[in-house]
Write a protein that holds these residues in place. Structure first.
Motif, mmCIF file in Angstrom:
data_model
loop_
_atom_site.group_PDB
_atom_site.id
_atom_site.type_symbol
_atom_site.label_atom_id
_atom_site.label_comp_id
_atom_site.label_asym_id
_atom_site.label_seq_id
_atom_site.Cartn_x
_atom_site.Cartn_y
_atom_site.Cartn_z
ATOM 1 N N LEU A 56 0.691 -1.188 -0.018
ATOM 2 C CA LEU A 56 0.158 -0.108 0.139
ATOM 3 C C LEU A 56 0.897 1.343 0.046
ATOM 4 O O LEU A 56 1.685 1.524 0.847
ATOM 5 C CB LEU A 56 -0.919 0.074 1.163
ATOM 6 C CG LEU A 56 -1.742 -1.310 1.468
ATOM 7 C CD1 LEU A 56 -2.423 -1.092 2.976
ATOM 8 C CD2 LEU A 56 -2.483 -1.647 0.527
ATOM 9 N N GLU A 57 0.615 2.076 -1.049
ATOM 10 C CA GLU A 57 1.369 3.310 -1.073
ATOM 11 C C GLU A 57 0.704 4.545 -1.320
ATOM 12 O O GLU A 57 -0.480 4.779 -1.917
ATOM 13 C CB GLU A 57 2.526 3.257 -2.139
ATOM 14 C CG GLU A 57 3.461 1.955 -2.346
ATOM 15 C CD GLU A 57 4.203 1.940 -3.842
ATOM 16 O OE1 GLU A 57 4.941 2.778 -3.932
ATOM 17 O OE2 GLU A 57 3.845 1.158 -4.401
ATOM 18 N N ARG A 58 1.031 5.706 -0.502
ATOM 19 C CA ARG A 58 0.216 6.867 -0.737
ATOM 20 C C ARG A 58 0.682 7.626 -2.052
ATOM 21 O O ARG A 58 1.719 7.458 -2.531
ATOM 22 C CB ARG A 58 0.573 7.880 0.130
ATOM 23 C CG ARG A 58 -0.119 7.581 1.752
ATOM 24 C CD ARG A 58 -1.426 8.043 1.652
ATOM 25 N NE ARG A 58 -2.036 8.054 2.955
ATOM 26 C CZ ARG A 58 -3.056 8.325 3.319
ATOM 27 N NH1 ARG A 58 -3.863 8.719 2.408
ATOM 28 N NH2 ARG A 58 -3.698 8.421 4.520
ATOM 29 N N THR A 59 -0.380 7.999 -2.946
ATOM 30 C CA THR A 59 -0.188 8.405 -4.322
ATOM 31 C C THR A 59 0.556 9.599 -4.122
ATOM 32 O O THR A 59 -0.026 10.549 -3.276
ATOM 33 C CB THR A 59 -1.435 8.298 -5.298
ATOM 34 O OG1 THR A 59 -2.447 9.008 -4.517
ATOM 35 C CG2 THR A 59 -1.695 6.684 -5.592
ATOM 36 N N PRO A 60 1.261 10.169 -5.017
ATOM 37 C CA PRO A 60 1.682 11.533 -5.133
ATOM 38 C C PRO A 60 0.657 12.539 -5.368
ATOM 39 O O PRO A 60 -0.437 12.311 -6.028
ATOM 40 C CB PRO A 60 2.885 11.468 -6.191
ATOM 41 C CG PRO A 60 3.038 10.149 -6.551
ATOM 42 C CD PRO A 60 1.989 9.309 -6.172
ATOM 43 N N LEU A 61 0.750 13.652 -4.700
ATOM 44 C CA LEU A 61 -0.256 14.681 -5.123
ATOM 45 C C LEU A 61 0.015 15.433 -6.203
ATOM 46 O O LEU A 61 1.091 15.647 -6.777
ATOM 47 C CB LEU A 61 -0.314 15.721 -4.070
ATOM 48 C CG LEU A 61 -0.742 15.104 -2.351
ATOM 49 C CD1 LEU A 61 -0.408 16.212 -1.435
ATOM 50 C CD2 LEU A 61 -1.913 14.706 -2.332
ATOM 51 N N PRO A 62 -1.082 15.642 -7.056
ATOM 52 C CA PRO A 62 -0.966 16.521 -8.389
ATOM 53 C C PRO A 62 -0.516 17.831 -8.175
ATOM 54 O O PRO A 62 -0.830 18.388 -7.314
ATOM 55 C CB PRO A 62 -2.108 16.114 -9.141
ATOM 56 C CG PRO A 62 -3.214 15.997 -8.047
ATOM 57 C CD PRO A 62 -2.455 15.274 -6.780
ATOM 58 N N LEU A 63 0.320 18.324 -9.184
ATOM 59 C CA LEU A 63 0.744 19.780 -8.696
ATOM 60 C C LEU A 63 -0.335 20.898 -8.921
ATOM 61 O O LEU A 63 -0.152 21.868 -8.432
ATOM 62 C CB LEU A 63 1.921 20.043 -9.961
ATOM 63 C CG LEU A 63 3.198 19.114 -9.826
ATOM 64 C CD1 LEU A 63 4.083 19.728 -11.194
ATOM 65 C CD2 LEU A 63 3.867 19.255 -8.352
ATOM 66 N N PRO A 100 -6.716 9.367 -6.722
ATOM 67 C CA PRO A 100 -6.818 8.228 -5.918
ATOM 68 C C PRO A 100 -5.976 8.158 -4.594
ATOM 69 O O PRO A 100 -4.927 9.166 -4.791
ATOM 70 C CB PRO A 100 -6.103 6.935 -6.716
ATOM 71 C CG PRO A 100 -5.411 7.544 -7.662
ATOM 72 C CD PRO A 100 -5.978 8.936 -7.830
ATOM 73 N N ASP A 101 -6.305 7.723 -3.561
ATOM 74 C CA ASP A 101 -5.556 7.880 -2.226
ATOM 75 C C ASP A 101 -4.408 6.997 -2.434
ATOM 76 O O ASP A 101 -3.382 7.345 -1.594
ATOM 77 C CB ASP A 101 -6.611 7.698 -1.161
ATOM 78 C CG ASP A 101 -7.679 8.553 -0.985
ATOM 79 O OD1 ASP A 101 -7.473 9.883 -1.188
ATOM 80 O OD2 ASP A 101 -8.881 8.028 -0.777
ATOM 81 N N LEU A 102 -4.542 5.622 -2.682
ATOM 82 C CA LEU A 102 -3.411 4.627 -2.566
ATOM 83 C C LEU A 102 -3.382 3.886 -3.770
ATOM 84 O O LEU A 102 -4.038 3.848 -4.878
ATOM 85 C CB LEU A 102 -4.070 3.529 -1.732
ATOM 86 C CG LEU A 102 -4.383 4.039 -0.176
ATOM 87 C CD1 LEU A 102 -4.806 2.531 0.462
ATOM 88 C CD2 LEU A 102 -3.273 4.191 0.536
ATOM 89 N N LYS A 103 -1.987 3.482 -3.974
ATOM 90 C CA LYS A 103 -1.729 2.673 -5.277
ATOM 91 C C LYS A 103 -1.441 1.173 -4.272
ATOM 92 O O LYS A 103 -0.763 1.210 -3.386
ATOM 93 C CB LYS A 103 -0.463 2.923 -5.889
ATOM 94 C CG LYS A 103 0.091 1.990 -6.766
ATOM 95 C CD LYS A 103 1.466 2.381 -7.504
ATOM 96 C CE LYS A 103 1.914 1.021 -8.344
ATOM 97 N NZ LYS A 103 3.181 1.420 -9.068
ATOM 98 N N ILE A 104 -2.408 0.365 -4.887
ATOM 99 C CA ILE A 104 -2.055 -1.132 -4.109
ATOM 100 C C ILE A 104 -1.587 -2.049 -5.040
ATOM 101 O O ILE A 104 -2.260 -2.314 -6.458
ATOM 102 C CB ILE A 104 -3.570 -1.413 -3.827
ATOM 103 C CG1 ILE A 104 -4.329 -0.231 -2.873
ATOM 104 C CG2 ILE A 104 -3.655 -2.879 -3.102
ATOM 105 C CD1 ILE A 104 -5.525 -0.484 -2.326
#
Length: 398
Positions: A56-63, A100-104
């Motif tokens: 489970l990884e937090r996705t990066p925030l878009p600029l 998305p909140d997470l990359k799974i």
């Protein structure tokens, strides 16, 4: 059939990394939720569940996220505290398909090798001599034969199976950025070009030659692997400049040793990345450095020992039997070199005999003898008397 994560049964946390905001957990999924070929190749558990790993990884925030605050993308904010000019708070974003909140990432069925890989690792530095490589590491690598898919799944890991599928053209063909009869380049699964920022860029160059399993198999010279390595480097810089607008020097090309799977590959990552898995000193070796080492002939990781006293030089090295000019015999060599001033041994050119116009100092004689020994050399040293006079005896430690 898509995997249903609500069927995941949690067992334990394998590893956590607050710096990269990721979590690896182990559990099980019903065998019915994955393809029948995967289930049959791994052998399902008696209760019909298979071991599974979730990363489970937090996705990066878009600029452009701060620009959308006024449009309601920030659904809720809660102040935690403030002092002077500083305020800190928690925030909750509005649910959107493009945010998305997470990359799974799911690995199922997960083997013991996967579980070890994604568990917390204790780091140990080891100095690998050629003898250690021949006796321990090489037999370990050769225990992963590149044969059938089921054998790959059983003896190696899913990375090796993925590599074979990519090279065969049965998967990820649409993602290829460059391909030749020697190697190909594509985005690594660690980087999603559609959602991740360019600073997280992670490409992968895969060679087609399955005999190159690690950097230990590389051979130097134009007749060896030097042209292949230079071609990978040039293609990588051309791709990132043409497709992503990144100038030369914006990416880092390196090779893992030990690698996570034994098929030679070169990661291509954005130069601003730091601390990612496999990039630490002692494991990551810059491709430019390897190319420099490969400019000579022979094995690029020879371990040479040298002893020098007076006009006597002794050195040892491991000959793999493929070097140009060699006799094809594999093993350790000890070479003795005696250097004499003059046109024959024991000639001495006196300083009184020299002038500014004399070239007598260019006269010298060398006697060289090589010996094949049955064991590795870890140290060389010459002996000397209490007064510092050497009787030219040699001590060899294995």
């Amino acid at each position: 059939m898509p995997i249903q994560l609500q069927d995941f049964e949690f067992e334990r946390v394998l590893d956590k990394n607050p710096y990269f905001r990721c979590l690896n957990v182990l559990g099980t999924l019903p065998a019915s939720s994955i393809s029948s070929s995967d289930a049959s190749s791994s052998g399902s558990a008696s209760d019909g569940h298979l071991p599974a790993i979730l990363r489970l990884e937090r996705t990066p925030l878009p600029l452009n996220l701060p620009q959308e605050f006024s449009s309601g993308v920030l659904e809720q904010a809660k102040t935690l505290g403030n002092t002077d000019i500083y305020t800190w708070m928690n925030g909750w974003l509005k649910r959107r398909d493009d945010l998305p909140d997470l990359k799974i990432s799911v690995i199922c069925p997960a083997t013991d090798a996967h579980i070890r890989k994604y568990s917390k690792q204790d780091i140990l530095m080891v100095h690998e001599t050629p003898e250690l490589y021949e006796k321990v590491v090489k037999p370990y690598i050769e225990a992963f034969p590149l044969r059938g898919h089921n054998e790959l799944r059983r003896l190696s890991d899913a990375n090796s199976l993925r590599v074979r599928n990519i090279l065969d053209g049965t998967s990820e063909a649409q993602s290829l950025l460059h391909f030749t009869d020697k190697f190909l380049v594509l985005p690594d699964m660690k980087w999603d070009p559609t959602t991740s920022p360019l600073t997280a860029l992670y490409l992968l160059a895969l060679v087609r030659d399955t005999s190159i399993r690690s950097m230990r198999d590389l051979r130097g010279g134009e007749s060896g692997h030097l042209p292949l390595l230079k071609a990978i480097r040039d293609a990588a810089h051309s791709i990132v400049e043409r497709k992503y607008g990144l100038a030369r020097g914006s990416v880092r090309l390196y090779v893992h040793y030990q690698p996570s799977y034994y098929h030679f590959h070169v990661p291509i990552v954005h130069a601003s990345q730091s601390g990612i898995m496999g990039t630490t000193v002692g494991q990551a070796h810059l491709l430019d450095d390897i190319i420099s080492l490969c400019r000579g002939d022979g094995f690029i990781c020879d371990d040479v020992r040298v002893a020098l006293v007076d006009h006597w030089l002794v050195y040892s090295y491991f000959e793999d039997g493929t070097s140009a000019g060699g006799d094809g015999t594999k093993g350790w060599r000890v070479v003795s070199v005696e250097m004499y001033q003059g046109k024959k041994s024991h000639d001495v050119t006196r300083s009184l005999e020299l002038s500014y116009y004399s070239n007598a100092t260019t006269d010298f004689t060398i006697y060289e003898q090589a010996y094949l020994i049955p064991y590795g050399v870890t140290a060389l040293s010459t002996t000397s008397t209490r007064l510092g006079v050497t009787p030219k005896n040699l001590i060899v430690a294995s």
